[in-house]
Design an enzyme around this catalytic site. Structure first.
Site, PDB file in Angstrom:
ATOM      1  N   ASP A   3      -0.556   4.777  -6.447  1.00 21.83           N
ATOM      2  CA  ASP A   3      -1.163   3.837  -5.499  1.00 21.83           C
ATOM      3  C   ASP A   3      -0.073   3.254  -4.611  1.00 21.83           C
ATOM      4  OD1 ASP A   3      -2.606   1.911  -4.165  1.00 21.83           O
ATOM      5  OD2 ASP A   3      -2.523   0.479  -5.825  1.00 21.83           O
ATOM      6  N   ASN A  14       1.830   3.419   1.553  1.00 18.18           N
ATOM      7  CA  ASN A  14       2.508   4.471   2.311  1.00 18.18           C
ATOM      8  C   ASN A  14       1.724   5.787   2.274  1.00 18.18           C
ATOM      9  OD1 ASN A  14       4.941   3.023   3.097  1.00 18.18           O
ATOM     10  ND2 ASN A  14       5.566   3.135   0.950  1.00 18.18           N
ATOM     11  N   ASP A  42     -13.454   0.214   6.110  1.00 12.79           N
ATOM     12  CA  ASP A  42     -14.425  -0.830   6.450  1.00 12.79           C
ATOM     13  C   ASP A  42     -14.544  -1.072   7.943  1.00 12.79           C
ATOM     14  OD1 ASP A  42     -11.927  -1.922   6.824  1.00 12.79           O
ATOM     15  OD2 ASP A  42     -12.418  -3.857   5.929  1.00 12.79           O
ATOM     16  N   ASN A 100       2.206  -4.634   1.630  1.00 12.14           N
ATOM     17  CA  ASN A 100       1.837  -5.112   2.959  1.00 12.14           C
ATOM     18  C   ASN A 100       2.729  -4.433   3.987  1.00 12.14           C
ATOM     19  OD1 ASN A 100       0.798  -6.651   5.121  1.00 12.14           O
ATOM     20  ND2 ASN A 100       0.666  -8.489   3.845  1.00 12.14           N
ATOM     21  N   GLU A 153       2.631  -1.777   6.038  1.00 19.66           N
ATOM     22  CA  GLU A 153       2.833  -0.371   6.369  1.00 19.66           C
ATOM     23  C   GLU A 153       2.477  -0.100   7.830  1.00 19.66           C
ATOM     24  OE1 GLU A 153      -1.506  -0.418   5.877  1.00 19.66           O
ATOM     25  OE2 GLU A 153       0.186  -1.496   5.003  1.00 19.66           O
ATOM     26  N   ASP A 154       1.519  -0.858   8.373  1.00 18.05           N
ATOM     27  CA  ASP A 154       1.133  -0.681   9.771  1.00 18.05           C
ATOM     28  C   ASP A 154       2.220  -1.181  10.715  1.00 18.05           C
ATOM     29  OD1 ASP A 154       0.760  -3.269   8.927  1.00 18.05           O
ATOM     30  OD2 ASP A 154      -1.287  -3.455   9.667  1.00 18.05           O
ATOM     31  N   GLY A 158      -1.506 -16.815   3.015  1.00 20.21           N
ATOM     32  CA  GLY A 158      -0.112 -16.555   3.355  1.00 20.21           C
ATOM     33  C   GLY A 158       0.127 -15.222   4.031  1.00 20.21           C
TER      34      GLY A 158
END
Length: 345
Positions: free
Chosen positions: A156, A159, A179, A270, A272-273, A308
């Site tokens: 999991d 990346n 989604d 968090n 990766e984009d 956050g």
């Protein structure tokens, strides 16, 4: 074309008749039986010249229009072909990243598999267990045979959505979360925008990076959410949750990008984009392209909803800028709009 030819013939006949009536061209001379009075000869000559010139101008314009129409008919592109800017007419691939939202995945796959121009839908699967047979069967039964494929990953990781895909047949990749639904017509317009700039990221979700203190010598950056983009009209990223990019960036992200960036993404689950936006900007030295279009969120939760989130994204910006040794992101105010659906220009 026959109508234009008839018009040319009529204008030519009118020009010839004008020449003969007013003594322009062959057969004009003192031997004609009807002569105008001398005092009106100069005015008549000027009038006849003006009439003849006017008719000839019309002839030239008609000839130019005919030539232009012929050129356009010879060079008109085939609108039915989906040209991706790199010699391929196979359209684009949709890569859906999913995680334990099977109902949303069914809806998303069924939608994108039915859009014109989609060569194949690849589902990035990173769950611990293989896709249930019931899920596979329901997805395959609702789509064309062979149009949907599962990309199974052993672990999991965020990346995984940017790992190279074996058998990928198109240069254009549309990366999307499970989604998000982009209407087929809007998707095709974004694809046409990408074809005009195939090295850029082209997407629907813009974001911005800002200097925390522009007057300071210390370059510390803050992540700008949608509201900062809406307020300023400026952005430097389009998120990979709904964006087109060239498939070569899958290989660059997985095999060429500094590995500690992927490690950072794994550790923090968090950004990766943001990492992909850094990669493309560093390669091209150019900004992304934001496509204006209505998209629909069919889910109710995700990483962005966690507390956050914006602070974590700001930390990613600063960490990646330090790893690269500079800030590669380029800000822009350009927005692609489909004028066919726009009331205001």
């Amino acid at each position: 074309m026959p109508r234009m030819t008839k018009l040319l013939l009529r204008l030519q006949a009118a020009a010839t008749a004008a020449d003969r009536r007013h003594g322009i061209g062959f057969g004009y001379g003192p031997g004609r039986r009807h002569q105008l009075p001398l005092r009106n000869a100069s005015a008549a000559a000027h009038g006849s010249r003006f009439a003849a010139c006017f008719v000839r101008c019309l002839l030239l314009l008609a000839a130019a229009a005919t030539a232009l129409a012929l050129a356009l008919s010879l060079h008109r592109p085939d609108r039915a072909a989906a040209y991706d800017g790199a010699g391929s007419t196979r359209g684009f691939a949709v890569v859906i990243n999913t995680w334990k939202r099977h109902a949303l995945l069914r809806r998303s796959v069924a939608h994108y598999a039915g859009c014109a121009g989609v060569d194949a839908v690849h589902v990035v699967w990173s769950e611990p267990r293989a896709p249930p047979e019931s899920l596979r069967r329901s997805i395959f039964n609702s789509t064309r045979r062979g149009n949907v494929r599962f990309v199974i990953n052993q672990g999991d990781s965020l990346n995984n959505r940017f790992r190279p895909i074996r058998g990928l047949a198109t240069d254009a990749v549309f990366s999307v979360d499970d989604d998000l639904i982009v209407p087929c017509s809007t998707l095709r317009f974004a694809y046409s925008v990408w074809r005009s700039a195939p090295t850029a990221m082209v997407g629907f979700v813009p974001r911005m990076h800002w200097l925390a203190d522009p007057r300071s010598d210390t370059k510390e950056y803050r992540y700008g959410s949608w509201w900062s983009v809406w307020w300023t009209g400026t952005y430097s990223m389009v998120l990979s949750k709904a964006s087109f990019f060239h498939r070569k960036y899958l290989d660059l992200y997985t095999n060429r990008m500094p590995p500690f960036i992927r490690e950072y993404v794994n550790e923090n689950r968090n950004c990766e984009d943001i990492a992909m936006s850094f990669l493309v900007a560093n390669v091209t030295g150019a900004p992304p392209i934001w496509v204006q279009g209505r998209i629909y969120e069919i889910g109710s939760s995700g990483i962005s909803s966690l507390k956050g989130h914006s602070l974590q994204r700001s930390r990613c910006l600063n960490a990646f800028a330090a790893m690269y040794g500079h800030m590669p992101l380029v800000a822009t105010t350009v927005k692609a709009v489909d004028s066919r659906g726009s009331w205001l220009w």
